[in-house]
Scaffold this motif. Sequence first.
Motif, PDB file in Angstrom:
ATOM      1  N   PHE A 316       0.828  -1.198   0.000  1.00 33.70           N
ATOM      2  CA  PHE A 316       0.000   0.000   0.000  1.00 33.70           C
ATOM      3  C   PHE A 316       0.870   1.258   0.000  1.00 33.70           C
ATOM      4  O   PHE A 316       0.618   2.208  -0.769  1.00 33.70           O
ATOM      5  CB  PHE A 316      -0.920  -0.013   1.228  1.00 33.70           C
ATOM      6  CG  PHE A 316      -1.722   1.236   1.401  1.00 33.70           C
ATOM      7  CD1 PHE A 316      -2.889   1.443   0.659  1.00 33.70           C
ATOM      8  CD2 PHE A 316      -1.330   2.225   2.285  1.00 33.70           C
ATOM      9  CE1 PHE A 316      -3.628   2.602   0.810  1.00 33.70           C
ATOM     10  CE2 PHE A 316      -2.057   3.389   2.447  1.00 33.70           C
ATOM     11  CZ  PHE A 316      -3.222   3.578   1.706  1.00 33.70           C
ATOM     12  N   GLU A 317       1.894   1.281   0.842  1.00 34.91           N
ATOM     13  CA  GLU A 317       2.772   2.456   0.906  1.00 34.91           C
ATOM     14  C   GLU A 317       3.536   2.651  -0.394  1.00 34.91           C
ATOM     15  O   GLU A 317       3.750   3.787  -0.834  1.00 34.91           O
ATOM     16  CB  GLU A 317       3.751   2.325   2.072  1.00 34.91           C
ATOM     17  CG  GLU A 317       3.146   2.549   3.444  1.00 34.91           C
ATOM     18  CD  GLU A 317       2.756   4.003   3.687  1.00 34.91           C
ATOM     19  OE1 GLU A 317       2.884   4.848   2.753  1.00 34.91           O
ATOM     20  OE2 GLU A 317       2.307   4.322   4.798  1.00 34.91           O
ATOM     21  N   GLN A 318       3.969   1.555  -0.996  1.00 31.60           N
ATOM     22  CA  GLN A 318       4.705   1.668  -2.244  1.00 31.60           C
ATOM     23  C   GLN A 318       3.843   2.202  -3.380  1.00 31.60           C
ATOM     24  O   GLN A 318       4.361   2.807  -4.316  1.00 31.60           O
ATOM     25  CB  GLN A 318       5.287   0.301  -2.627  1.00 31.60           C
ATOM     26  CG  GLN A 318       6.429  -0.142  -1.725  1.00 31.60           C
ATOM     27  CD  GLN A 318       6.819  -1.585  -1.925  1.00 31.60           C
ATOM     28  OE1 GLN A 318       6.157  -2.310  -2.677  1.00 31.60           O
ATOM     29  NE2 GLN A 318       7.879  -2.023  -1.254  1.00 31.60           N
ATOM     30  N   SER A 319       2.547   1.984  -3.287  1.00 34.51           N
ATOM     31  CA  SER A 319       1.653   2.478  -4.334  1.00 34.51           C
ATOM     32  C   SER A 319       1.208   3.909  -4.096  1.00 34.51           C
ATOM     33  O   SER A 319       0.831   4.601  -5.033  1.00 34.51           O
ATOM     34  CB  SER A 319       0.421   1.570  -4.439  1.00 34.51           C
ATOM     35  OG  SER A 319      -0.335   1.616  -3.236  1.00 34.51           O
ATOM     36  N   SER A 320       1.268   4.350  -2.842  1.00 35.20           N
ATOM     37  CA  SER A 320       0.723   5.679  -2.571  1.00 35.20           C
ATOM     38  C   SER A 320       1.576   6.537  -1.648  1.00 35.20           C
ATOM     39  O   SER A 320       1.266   7.711  -1.459  1.00 35.20           O
ATOM     40  CB  SER A 320      -0.669   5.550  -1.925  1.00 35.20           C
ATOM     41  OG  SER A 320      -0.594   4.809  -0.719  1.00 35.20           O
ATOM     42  N   GLY A 321       2.623   5.972  -1.065  1.00 35.43           N
ATOM     43  CA  GLY A 321       3.400   6.719  -0.089  1.00 35.43           C
ATOM     44  C   GLY A 321       4.666   7.322  -0.649  1.00 35.43           C
ATOM     45  O   GLY A 321       4.936   7.284  -1.859  1.00 35.43           O
ATOM     46  N   THR A 322       5.465   7.873   0.242  1.00 35.37           N
ATOM     47  CA  THR A 322       6.749   8.474  -0.114  1.00 35.37           C
ATOM     48  C   THR A 322       7.869   7.505   0.254  1.00 35.37           C
ATOM     49  O   THR A 322       7.710   6.636   1.105  1.00 35.37           O
ATOM     50  CB  THR A 322       6.929   9.800   0.640  1.00 35.37           C
ATOM     51  OG1 THR A 322       6.914   9.530   2.060  1.00 35.37           O
ATOM     52  CG2 THR A 322       5.832  10.785   0.293  1.00 35.37           C
ATOM     53  N   PRO A 323       9.055   7.650  -0.364  1.00 36.99           N
ATOM     54  CA  PRO A 323      10.167   6.757  -0.044  1.00 36.99           C
ATOM     55  C   PRO A 323      10.527   6.757   1.436  1.00 36.99           C
ATOM     56  O   PRO A 323      10.837   5.700   1.993  1.00 36.99           O
ATOM     57  CB  PRO A 323      11.313   7.302  -0.901  1.00 36.99           C
ATOM     58  CG  PRO A 323      10.638   7.956  -2.061  1.00 36.99           C
ATOM     59  CD  PRO A 323       9.374   8.546  -1.508  1.00 36.99           C
ATOM     60  N   ALA A 324      10.477   7.931   2.081  1.00 39.33           N
ATOM     61  CA  ALA A 324      10.834   7.985   3.497  1.00 39.33           C
ATOM     62  C   ALA A 324       9.840   7.200   4.346  1.00 39.33           C
ATOM     63  O   ALA A 324      10.222   6.499   5.296  1.00 39.33           O
ATOM     64  CB  ALA A 324      10.891   9.439   3.959  1.00 39.33           C
ATOM     65  N   ARG A 325       8.558   7.301   4.024  1.00 32.34           N
ATOM     66  CA  ARG A 325       7.539   6.575   4.790  1.00 32.34           C
ATOM     67  C   ARG A 325       7.673   5.071   4.554  1.00 32.34           C
ATOM     68  O   ARG A 325       7.485   4.262   5.475  1.00 32.34           O
ATOM     69  CB  ARG A 325       6.149   7.073   4.380  1.00 32.34           C
ATOM     70  CG  ARG A 325       5.027   6.535   5.254  1.00 32.34           C
ATOM     71  CD  ARG A 325       3.704   7.195   4.948  1.00 32.34           C
ATOM     72  NE  ARG A 325       3.725   8.594   5.359  1.00 32.34           N
ATOM     73  CZ  ARG A 325       3.708   9.618   4.525  1.00 32.34           C
ATOM     74  NH1 ARG A 325       3.649   9.406   3.218  1.00 32.34           N
ATOM     75  NH2 ARG A 325       3.740  10.860   4.970  1.00 32.34           N
ATOM     76  N   ILE A 326       8.029   4.681   3.323  1.00 30.54           N
ATOM     77  CA  ILE A 326       8.251   3.264   3.023  1.00 30.54           C
ATOM     78  C   ILE A 326       9.439   2.735   3.822  1.00 30.54           C
ATOM     79  O   ILE A 326       9.396   1.632   4.384  1.00 30.54           O
ATOM     80  CB  ILE A 326       8.488   3.075   1.516  1.00 30.54           C
ATOM     81  CG1 ILE A 326       7.237   3.451   0.732  1.00 30.54           C
ATOM     82  CG2 ILE A 326       8.901   1.645   1.200  1.00 30.54           C
ATOM     83  CD1 ILE A 326       7.440   3.506  -0.769  1.00 30.54           C
ATOM     84  N   GLN A 327      10.492   3.537   3.907  1.00 32.49           N
ATOM     85  CA  GLN A 327      11.679   3.109   4.645  1.00 32.49           C
ATOM     86  C   GLN A 327      11.370   2.899   6.120  1.00 32.49           C
ATOM     87  O   GLN A 327      11.815   1.910   6.725  1.00 32.49           O
ATOM     88  CB  GLN A 327      12.793   4.141   4.476  1.00 32.49           C
ATOM     89  CG  GLN A 327      14.089   3.747   5.169  1.00 32.49           C
ATOM     90  CD  GLN A 327      15.151   4.813   5.035  1.00 32.49           C
ATOM     91  OE1 GLN A 327      15.007   5.766   4.256  1.00 32.49           O
ATOM     92  NE2 GLN A 327      16.231   4.667   5.779  1.00 32.49           N
ATOM     93  N   VAL A 328      10.607   3.800   6.718  1.00 34.05           N
ATOM     94  CA  VAL A 328      10.253   3.666   8.131  1.00 34.05           C
ATOM     95  C   VAL A 328       9.425   2.404   8.355  1.00 34.05           C
ATOM     96  O   VAL A 328       9.613   1.686   9.353  1.00 34.05           O
ATOM     97  CB  VAL A 328       9.498   4.917   8.615  1.00 34.05           C
ATOM     98  CG1 VAL A 328       8.905   4.693  10.003  1.00 34.05           C
ATOM     99  CG2 VAL A 328      10.423   6.118   8.639  1.00 34.05           C
ATOM    100  N   LEU A 329       8.524   2.109   7.438  1.00 34.21           N
ATOM    101  CA  LEU A 329       7.705   0.914   7.598  1.00 34.21           C
ATOM    102  C   LEU A 329       8.561  -0.346   7.461  1.00 34.21           C
ATOM    103  O   LEU A 329       8.351  -1.328   8.187  1.00 34.21           O
ATOM    104  CB  LEU A 329       6.583   0.914   6.559  1.00 34.21           C
ATOM    105  CG  LEU A 329       5.546  -0.217   6.702  1.00 34.21           C
ATOM    106  CD1 LEU A 329       4.915  -0.207   8.086  1.00 34.21           C
ATOM    107  CD2 LEU A 329       4.468  -0.074   5.635  1.00 34.21           C
TER     108      LEU A 329
END
Length: 847
Positions: A316-329
């Motif tokens: 979900f994050e990879q489809s709609s989020g930012t790289p920084a938010r993906i990294q934190v997850l």
Amino acid sequence: MEQNLMLAAEAEREKSKAMSDSDERMKETLALTAEAERDRDNSMSDFDDSDSEDEAQQNLQLESLQTELVTNPSNYDAHLQYITLLRRMGDVDKLSRAREAMSELFPLSPAIWRQWIKDELSLNTATRPEAFSRILKLYERGVFDYLSVSLWCDYINFVQEFDPMVRQCSPTGISKARDLFESALTAAGLHVAEGSKIWEAYRKYEQAILLTFDDIDAQAKEKQVQSIRSLFHRQLSVPLAGMSSTITAYKTWEVEQGSLQDVESIDLVDIYPHVAASYQKALDMYNARFHLEEQILSPNVSDSERLQHYMNYLKFEQSSGTPARIQVLYERAITDFPITPDLWLDYTCNLDNTLKVGNIVNNVYSRATKNCPWVGELWVRCMLSLERGHASEKDLSEIFEKSLQCTFSTLDEYLDLFLTRVDGLRRRMASSNEEDLEYKIIRETFQRASDYLSPYLKNTEGLLHLHAYWARLETKLGKDITAARGVWENCLKICGSMLESWTGYIAMEVELGHINEARSIYKRCYSKRFSGTGSEDICQSWLRFEREFGKLEDFDHALHKVTPRLEELKLFRIQQESKTAEESEKNPKRNAREKRKLGSDITEEQYPTKRFRDVGNPKKAPEENKYQLQNTSQVTKVEGANWKNTKIDDNPSEQQFNHEKNRAYSDQCTVFISNLHPTANYEHIRNFFGDDGGIVAIRILHDKFTGKSRGLAYVDFLDEEHLAAAIAKNRQKLIGKKLSIARSDPKRGGKESSNPKTWTEHARATNHSSQKGFVSKETDDTHKGDVKDAKFSSRKPGNDNIQLKGKNTFAVPRNVKPLGFTANKLKAEEGDEKPKSNEEFRKMFIR
């Protein structure tokens, strides 16, 4: 101004008092600890026996764990047990060393780091510079291993409490504290569930600084107010849990600053519309993630389900989020599942695609290889990442050597590591930045790879690729054609049964313009056995080579060599198709799987023919010799292929045994003799075993081209009694050489002969002949002509199929399979072919 100074002084006194109170508490704790120790010492007199038993048991357990860690340092559980035991025993020095040793091998969990730091705080006064510096480094290492908001908050509180400059709110201290807060926000500020804790701590610190400003210094105070307002705005634009309380706190703060008159009556959009818009967007993002957060935080799900929830969240994050938010997850996921290889592979792949290079990527790879050192792909990616970041040769060499100490599940992973290392060395050697890099490092790496992998990867494409790559670099970078040829010769020793090994060697010589050398390689390999149609392919390749590069004499010579070979192979294919068709007609209900099993015993390429000739009448031989496939374990060749090598024995007594050439050897009562003297003949062997040795037949194996004895022979006996007497002569000398005599056991290699009657008939006939005063030799004629072609074929016991043997393996006893051979390859190639019927077979010849 004076009032502000007084307030600052009062605040300083309160902080000092708090510090003194903290010191007092620590002193009280130490005093209580010492008193507890004394009480324990006093009570030990009453429980000497039980305590001594406990101590002995603990020492025994401690020694056991120490031994385990010496033999197996990668035992994570043993490290934990060892640290727990040392902590219980109170051995501070050993405990510290044990923790350091474990942290070098594994990333430590936040709980372990917090326990470690807690123990250090209880043993040392943090106000002392050396103790403060040590604990500070522990915090820095702890927040590096895994993402933990709680550990970050402890780190921040520790610095605020024990760092003198931060505590005094000096400009340097304020800058240091802000850098620490920003680092915490970068690491965990986007943590949806707990990130607000760091934001709130940051705001409180900035608000505390605001209290130190004088009202007269309006400009500095207003600047600080803007800093706090900006911090509020940043937090409100991030989707975090508790956003409603954050907006309420912000409005309350604005009321205190006079920007708003009432928290409830005035909407934020009227004053800061961009803040309201950012807040609404963040709120919508949080609502979209709320159910995903609930799934990964639910305590009532299994680990596998939670991991799957994380993967869904990441998609979900990879489809709609930012790289920084993906990294934190990703960081949150690996904190919960630190030894899940797929998670690390996905994480590092994502970083390679987004960040490419940088310390962040290298740090993640460092932790990935520590958590999952058994995954070769992680080490390969780590080396590539370091190379992208222009790491030094020293760093790359260290990572490579460290990777080789790990245990991987497949040999291909080791091969990939060696090739990656060579790739990097080649690229850096070709660049102008690595002038000091010598080619010998590449050669040493190749040599290590070959020494390590060759015993396990014989006749595989991976090892062939390694040697081909090595030989190419020897010519291109090493400028040493002799070394390149040495590489190919070594490859032929290991992968000589692969057609690609020979063609690769030839291609190198042709590319370098060495035509004569290429021709000599063709002469060495055109008669060898290769899987599939490789034997035909190498012959055709030699002819094409001579058309393009050779003289007419060279082409004629090649044609003269390969024509008989191609005829043999052609007849072999026809015979195989005919046999398959006949078997199919006999058993039409056999399914495809059973048909494929027919080829399971054909371990190598097979020759189709055996020449039969009348020993006593050589003039008649050309008329009567026909291409027939015989069920025989002896060596065969095509009529006319090497007619000049055939020796005819005019001994009329041997004519009586020509009828026996159509029978099979079952080797039920046979010995295998090795280490024969080259001059030993049939008469020598017969005399060695004695006139009454019960010998039925003697088969000496000869070289095809020279006709010389190979020093090997089979001797058939009439019964078990004579066989036992023959074996008893093992290690006795014949013509000055000790013979090695062992029973030939065809059952070890397969089933018995399909025609058991032939052996009985053969024994009776031979016994009858022996009574007339002579022994069957099988003999000088059959074996000087046929057996000296032994490199061409031998029959697997109990099977009518004739299997090709290479020159170096033709004389191997029939119950021995060649090393490195995989029957499944031939089975896969031949098993799926649809057999022809007899009618189709006849039509093929009519055309």
